[in-house]
Design an enzyme around this catalytic site. Structure first.
Site, PDB file in Angstrom:
ATOM      1  CD  GLU A  26      -1.614   1.260   3.223  1.00  9.90           C
ATOM      2  OE1 GLU A  26      -0.880   1.974   3.927  1.00  9.90           O
ATOM      3  OE2 GLU A  26      -2.489   0.514   3.691  1.00  9.90           O
ATOM      4  CG  ASP A  45      -5.384  -1.579  -0.203  1.00 13.48           C
ATOM      5  OD1 ASP A  45      -4.745  -2.651  -0.249  1.00 13.48           O
ATOM      6  OD2 ASP A  45      -5.250  -0.744   0.717  1.00 13.48           O
TER       7      ASP A  45
END
Length: 386
Positions: free
Chosen positions: A53, A127
């Site tokens: 991330e 994500d």
């Protein structure tokens, strides 16, 4: 809300002039939180971990800053250390950091373990994968570099193949990762903060040959807007066949450090973005809480809307400020910006990231268009209005 950008600078290279906009927060982040070779480091743990991330966000920030040298360093480190040297074939591992080597694999003379570095958890995080694909596609467009576009296209296709599933009555949906989020035949575990609507929308518009992204966008809108019955987004949520969205038992339906990003993504939607009105409306109780208390809550029981006793930190304030501005509550937004700035020096990795997103957006360094594409200030001028 009109926000003036910081002064523009120009960088000369071989006689060519490339525009950029001064971004002191990004320069500070690179100095305090990134290694010279492009690794974003979370110093809050002894393992000094890097999460995919963080790498994905750094790619986006480098693009916003027109900082191609840093973009390439972050991309190369990510590919070499998280993706076995090939992002086209391997989704990046979630966590990399310091780990103790086995005693029989190497030790000092006194038999103490030798510190080793490498992948700690190989399961990818969708994500991060979304943001990496997005940053590559947008870097390819803005910097006119086909290799970025090609890699982003392949990565997006791999996300569809390995990190989505067709859920009954919901359609094709992004799972948080390839493994561990389908605990029962009729149950899936999802994360609303993993689906920034502008990012998913852009994959759908930029990659029409990957038609499944349109369905992922539709399910993402529902995931974001239908899981906050009391106006606060949960970190995690369950989806059950024939019952739909349900509170996540493992996390007690808490909304905290994951969910804070849901408000951030919502606040940065373009004024004419699809589903913007419904998305902004879903979280008005959060805005009301900030108005009454002067800060966003750190933790909320989303089953009841009961707010915990602790205030969210400065990063939380930076994250909610664009949302408050999008509602037209500019006084509240400015107060949260001031709160974020007052405590910014003490922020760790994650809160720094929230501040870069939220404050950078309100400073006018970038915006998102209706199709989800990003418009950095350096592509036009270094002043913008929102």
């Amino acid at each position: 809300m009109r926000v003036l950008l910081m002064a523009a600078t120009t960088i000369a290279s071989g006689g060519a002039m490339a525009g950029s906009c001064a971004w002191p927060d990004w320069e500070s982040f690179k100095q305090t939180t990134m290694s010279d070779d492009g690794r974003v480091i979370d110093n809050s743990s002894p393992q000094q971990i890097t999460v995919s991330e963080g790498q994905s966000y750094a790619l986006f920030f480098a693009l916003v800053a027109n900082d191609r040298a840093t973009f390439d360093r972050v991309l190369n480190w990510t590919q070499n250390n998280l993706a076995q040297g090939d992002l086209a074939t391997h989704l990046p591992a979630w966590i990399w950091g310091r780990r103790d080597a086995k005693a029989d694999a190497g030790a000092n003379q006194d038999k103490t373990p030798v510190p080793a570095w490498g992948v700690i958890d190989a399961n990818p995080a969708s994500d991060a994968d979304l943001w990496i694909a997005y940053a590559l596609l947008e870097a390819g467009r803005l910097w006119h570099e086909r290799s970025y576009t090609a890699l982003g296209t392949v990565l997006a296709r791999n996300i569809l193949a390995k990190e989505t599933a067709v859920l009954p009555s919901l359609g094709r949906t992004l799972l948080p990762g390839p493994v561990g989020f389908h605990p029962q035949d009729n149950v899936w575990r999802l994360n609303p903060s993993y689906v920034p609507l502008q990012v998913v929308r852009h994959l759908a518009t930029a990659l029409p040959q990957q038609a499944e992204w349109s369905a992922v966008f539709d399910s993402s809108v529902r995931l974001v807007t239908e899981t906050a019955p009391h106006g606060f987004s949960p970190d995690w949520v369950l989806y059950r066949r024939d019952q739909g969205f349900l509170p996540d038992e493992a996390s007690k339906a808490e909304g905290a450090y994951n969910a804070i990003r849901v408000y951030l993504w919502a606040g940065m939607l373009a004024p004419d973005a699809p589903s913007r009105a419904a998305t902004l409306s879903a979280f008005r109780p959060l805005a009301d809480f900030v108005a009454a208390n002067g800060f966003p809550p750190e933790r909320v029981d989303t089953r009841t809307g009961t707010v915990g006793s602790n205030a969210g930190n400065a990063g939380f304030s930076a994250a909610v400020a664009p949302y408050l501005a999008a509602l037209g509550r500019n006084d509240l937004a400015q107060a949260q910006v001031q709160r974020a700035r007052a405590h910014q020096a003490a922020l760790g990795y994650y809160s720094q990231v929230l501040a870069l997103f939220g404050l950078g957006y309100l400073d006018g360094l970038y915006r998102f268009d209706a199709d989800g594409s990003v418009s950095p200030a350096w592509t036009t001028t270094c002043s913008a209005s929102h």
